[in-house]
Structures are given as C-alpha cells and as structure tokens.
Enzyme design. Structure first.
Site, PDB file in Angstrom:
ATOM      1  N   ASN A   9     -12.092   4.945  13.862  1.00 24.22           N
ATOM      2  CA  ASN A   9     -10.972   4.835  14.440  1.00 24.22           C
ATOM      3  C   ASN A   9     -10.597   6.534  14.620  1.00 24.22           C
ATOM      4  O   ASN A   9     -10.576   7.211  13.850  1.00 24.22           O
ATOM      5  CB  ASN A   9      -9.686   4.602  13.343  1.00 24.22           C
ATOM      6  CG  ASN A   9      -8.313   5.106  13.536  1.00 24.22           C
ATOM      7  OD1 ASN A   9      -8.005   5.480  14.727  1.00 24.22           O
ATOM      8  ND2 ASN A   9      -7.599   4.771  12.372  1.00 24.22           N
ATOM      9  N   TRP A  10     -10.658   6.954  15.985  1.00 25.81           N
ATOM     10  CA  TRP A  10     -10.763   8.180  16.312  1.00 25.81           C
ATOM     11  C   TRP A  10      -9.411   8.861  16.145  1.00 25.81           C
ATOM     12  O   TRP A  10      -9.168  10.098  16.130  1.00 25.81           O
ATOM     13  CB  TRP A  10     -10.987   8.412  17.671  1.00 25.81           C
ATOM     14  CG  TRP A  10     -12.428   8.098  18.252  1.00 25.81           C
ATOM     15  CD1 TRP A  10     -13.501   7.817  17.346  1.00 25.81           C
ATOM     16  CD2 TRP A  10     -13.094   8.504  19.443  1.00 25.81           C
ATOM     17  NE1 TRP A  10     -14.583   7.583  18.104  1.00 25.81           N
ATOM     18  CE2 TRP A  10     -14.354   7.890  19.212  1.00 25.81           C
ATOM     19  CE3 TRP A  10     -12.550   8.663  20.725  1.00 25.81           C
ATOM     20  CZ2 TRP A  10     -15.119   7.899  20.532  1.00 25.81           C
ATOM     21  CZ3 TRP A  10     -13.256   8.686  21.623  1.00 25.81           C
ATOM     22  CH2 TRP A  10     -14.908   8.346  21.551  1.00 25.81           C
ATOM     23  N   LYS A  11      -8.361   8.013  16.096  1.00 27.60           N
ATOM     24  CA  LYS A  11      -6.831   8.538  15.868  1.00 27.60           C
ATOM     25  C   LYS A  11      -6.632   9.484  17.016  1.00 27.60           C
ATOM     26  O   LYS A  11      -7.077   9.166  18.067  1.00 27.60           O
ATOM     27  CB  LYS A  11      -6.750   9.491  14.337  1.00 27.60           C
ATOM     28  CG  LYS A  11      -7.104   8.640  13.447  1.00 27.60           C
ATOM     29  CD  LYS A  11      -7.002   9.230  11.972  1.00 27.60           C
ATOM     30  CE  LYS A  11      -7.460   8.075  10.958  1.00 27.60           C
ATOM     31  NZ  LYS A  11      -7.052   8.666   9.400  1.00 27.60           N
ATOM     32  N   HIS A  94      -1.600   0.651  10.675  1.00 21.06           N
ATOM     33  CA  HIS A  94      -2.293   1.621  10.000  1.00 21.06           C
ATOM     34  C   HIS A  94      -1.391   2.238   9.276  1.00 21.06           C
ATOM     35  O   HIS A  94      -0.100   2.617   9.977  1.00 21.06           O
ATOM     36  CB  HIS A  94      -2.799   2.631  11.134  1.00 21.06           C
ATOM     37  CG  HIS A  94      -3.820   3.630  10.457  1.00 21.06           C
ATOM     38  ND1 HIS A  94      -3.157   4.711   9.738  1.00 21.06           N
ATOM     39  CD2 HIS A  94      -5.398   3.510  10.345  1.00 21.06           C
ATOM     40  CE1 HIS A  94      -4.393   5.518   9.100  1.00 21.06           C
ATOM     41  NE2 HIS A  94      -5.608   4.889   9.484  1.00 21.06           N
ATOM     42  N   GLU A  96      -0.876   5.464   8.875  1.00 19.19           N
ATOM     43  CA  GLU A  96       0.104   6.662   9.736  1.00 19.19           C
ATOM     44  C   GLU A  96       1.120   6.171  10.476  1.00 19.19           C
ATOM     45  O   GLU A  96       2.036   6.664  10.963  1.00 19.19           O
ATOM     46  CB  GLU A  96      -1.052   7.128  10.397  1.00 19.19           C
ATOM     47  CG  GLU A  96      -1.793   8.062   9.683  1.00 19.19           C
ATOM     48  CD  GLU A  96      -3.462   8.427  10.057  1.00 19.19           C
ATOM     49  OE1 GLU A  96      -3.733   8.132  11.053  1.00 19.19           O
ATOM     50  OE2 GLU A  96      -4.114   8.584   9.126  1.00 19.19           O
ATOM     51  N   GLU A 167      -7.105   0.233   3.162  1.00 21.66           N
ATOM     52  CA  GLU A 167      -7.365   1.710   3.240  1.00 21.66           C
ATOM     53  C   GLU A 167      -6.510   2.233   2.113  1.00 21.66           C
ATOM     54  O   GLU A 167      -5.116   2.560   2.776  1.00 21.66           O
ATOM     55  CB  GLU A 167      -6.845   1.970   4.883  1.00 21.66           C
ATOM     56  CG  GLU A 167      -7.830   1.530   5.740  1.00 21.66           C
ATOM     57  CD  GLU A 167      -7.899   2.545   6.909  1.00 21.66           C
ATOM     58  OE1 GLU A 167      -9.096   2.953   7.152  1.00 21.66           O
ATOM     59  OE2 GLU A 167      -6.876   3.099   7.502  1.00 21.66           O
ATOM     60  N   GLY A 173      -8.464  10.762   4.691  1.00 21.27           N
ATOM     61  CA  GLY A 173      -8.362  11.984   5.460  1.00 21.27           C
ATOM     62  C   GLY A 173      -8.534  12.940   4.042  1.00 21.27           C
ATOM     63  O   GLY A 173      -8.507  14.298   4.520  1.00 21.27           O
ATOM     64  N   SER A 213     -12.059   7.946   3.914  1.00 17.26           N
ATOM     65  CA  SER A 213     -13.128   8.974   3.637  1.00 17.26           C
ATOM     66  C   SER A 213     -14.556   8.225   3.434  1.00 17.26           C
ATOM     67  O   SER A 213     -15.296   8.811   2.618  1.00 17.26           O
ATOM     68  CB  SER A 213     -12.815   9.717   2.394  1.00 17.26           C
ATOM     69  OG  SER A 213     -11.426  10.637   2.475  1.00 17.26           O
ATOM     70  N   GLY A 234     -12.582   7.004   9.853  1.00 12.02           N
ATOM     71  CA  GLY A 234     -11.711   7.943  10.675  1.00 12.02           C
ATOM     72  C   GLY A 234     -12.538   9.086  10.932  1.00 12.02           C
ATOM     73  O   GLY A 234     -13.363   9.267  12.018  1.00 12.02           O
ATOM     74  N   GLY A 235     -12.241  10.464  10.136  1.00 11.23           N
ATOM     75  CA  GLY A 235     -13.218  11.600  10.426  1.00 11.23           C
ATOM     76  C   GLY A 235     -14.271  11.486  10.768  1.00 11.23           C
ATOM     77  O   GLY A 235     -15.058  11.963  11.877  1.00 11.23           O
TER      78      GLY A 235
HETATM   79  P1  13P Z   1     -10.755   8.988   7.097  1.00 15.33           P
HETATM   80  O1  13P Z   1     -12.156   8.272   7.141  1.00 15.33           O
HETATM   81  O2  13P Z   1     -10.608  10.234   8.010  1.00 15.33           O
HETATM   82  O3  13P Z   1     -10.173   9.149   5.709  1.00 15.33           O
HETATM   83  O4  13P Z   1      -9.883   8.000   7.786  1.00 15.33           O
HETATM   84  C1  13P Z   1      -9.748   6.552   7.382  1.00 15.33           C
HETATM   85  C2  13P Z   1      -8.777   5.890   8.437  1.00 15.33           C
HETATM   86  O5  13P Z   1      -7.530   6.273   8.139  1.00 15.33           O
HETATM   87  C3  13P Z   1      -9.413   4.934   9.269  1.00 15.33           C
HETATM   88  O6  13P Z   1      -8.516   4.266   9.977  1.00 15.33           O
END
Ligand code: 13P
Length: 249
Positions: A9-11, A94, A96, A167, A173, A213, A234-235
């Site tokens: 997930n590149w956000k 998600h 967010e 999640e 994050g 993470s 994510g990251g």
């Molecule tokens: P991180 O891996 O950056 O913690 O993000 C997880 C995430 O929200 C994937 O959707």
C-alpha cells in the site's frame, strides 16, 4: 491451502514517473508464483503501473473506490474506472480513510459489494486503536468491523473473493509492529468470527493479512503463523525492502 498474499500500500507516495521508475526496478524481482503479489499505487499512477506489470504475476490494486456507479460525485472514482485501469484488488476501510475521511463500516460494506459485482477483490482493513487494546475492547471492536463489512455478502464471495487485513492502528507507520503472537491471536479471532457468521469451511478459505510496520526483519515470523495469510505493507513497500518481504522464508 491458502496462498499467501503480500500487498504494498503505497498510500499518497510516488508521482507517475516515480512509480514507473520504482516498479521498473523491482518488477522482475517480485514476479513470483510462490505468493500473490499486489501493488497499490495512487489512482493517477494506476494505468502506468499496469502497463509495466501486465503479463507478469504481479497484480494491480487500488487504495479506495466509491460505491456509486457514476454521476455527480466530484473527486471520486468508480469501480468501472478501476476495472478500466487494470485493477484486480482494492483496499477499503483503511484506518487512515476511516480517520481522515470518515469512512464507516456501512460505507465499507457498500464498497465491498460494488467491487464484488465487478470481480475486484476487496482488501477490507480492520483494526483497533491502542486505547481500545489497553481497555481490552479490541476483540469487540474488530468483531463489529468484520460483521459490518461482511453484511449480506455471499458465502462464495467471503470464501473466495475477499481478503481481510488486520491492521492495528498503533502499529501503522510507527515502526512498532504487533508481535507475531498478537497478530496471530487477532487473525485467528477474525477467522473464528467468520466461522460463526458463515461456516468453518468458509473460515478456513478466507485469507487474512496482517499489516502494521512489517519489515524484512519481522516478515518471516509473522508470515509463518498459521492464521496469517499475508501482509499489507506500507512504508517498506516503497523500497527494496518489499522484495525481501515477498521472498520471506
Ligand atoms: P506501515 O507498514 O507503514 O506501518 O503501514 C501499514 C499500512 O497501513 C498498510 O496498509
């Protein structure tokens, strides 16, 4: 046997050109049949990324969709638009989006149904805050999210065409992943909830990912747990770390 699914997930990261360069650099390294690999760029980069991965085993995912077919919904993207860009998976609910854009369980459910109509696999995100976990409310909260998201969705779709991503918000994050046993405990709980709502057989088929993470150093322990069928990254999906996660052992 459930096949693992590892999604990035590149956000809100990478322009079209940056997306092109990054995917060009890793695509041969993540083109595997061992696990299902999904890349979820932002909407404007979808088509360009699709051109690169077409014909490989890598699948395209989106990060959001709207549940109406078309019309006066400024700024929104329909399922048909995602289909036309080559999308096969779509993240919904998600944390967010729930936090910043007021996405509710009811909206997640409507989005899931709309995606399923067009054979896009929803990746439904659920997960509790730290406060809820500290008050021991995390199981009830996640149970409500799962029930809300799956309302009136058929047995066949739950069994074959849906992914759930656990999640925990406190792990997203933050660099602090849930421990493998915390992640396994909740993924098993979600599977048991699906068994209660549908059947044991369906619960054994549905794929449940962990996200929060995930890094190369933690991926193996997490992904080798019995009830964890993949990772939503994510990251680390923005760097070569994603390659290492896809090839966890
Ligand atoms: P991180 O891996 O950056 O913690 O993000 C997880 C995430 O929200 C994937 O959707």
């Amino acid at each position: 046997m459930r096949k693992k699914i590892i999604a990035g997930n590149w956000k809100m990261n990478y322009t079209i050109n940056e997306a092109y360069d990054f995917v060009s650099s890793i695509k041969d390294l993540i083109n595997t049949n061992e696990v299902d690999v999904v890349i979820c760029p932002n909407h404007v980069a979808l088509e360009r990324v699709y051109d690169l991965i077409e014909g490989t085993n890598i699948k395209l995912g989106a990060q959001n969709v709207y549940f109406e077919d078309k019309g006066a919904y400024t700024g929104e993207t329909s399922v048909n638009m995602l289909v036309s860009a080559g999308v096969k998976y779509c993240i919904i609910g998600h944390s967010e989006r729930r936090k910043y854009f007021n996405e509710t369980d009811e909206m997640v459910n409507k989005k899931a149904k709309k995606l399923l109509e067009k054979s896009i696999i929803p990746i439904i995100c659920v997960g509790e805050t730290l406060e809820q976990r500290e008050k021991n409310e995390h199981f009830d909260f996640v149970s409500t999210q799962v029930k809300g998201a799956l309302k009136e969705i058929s047995e066949n779709d739950v069994s074959n065409n849906i992914v759930i991503a656990y999640e925990p918000i406190w792990a997203i994050g933050t660099g602090v992943s849930a421990t493998a046993s915390q992640a396994e405990e909740m993924c098993k709980f979600i599977r048991d909830e699906v068994a209660k709502l549908y059947s044991q057989e369906i619960a054994q088929n549905i794929r449940i990912q962990y996200g929060g993470s995930v890094k190369p150093s933690t991926a193996s322990e997490i992904l080798n747990k019995e009830d964890i069928d993949g990772a939503l990254v994510g990251g680390a999906s923005l760097t070569n770390d994603f390659v290492a996660i896809v090839h966890y052992e």
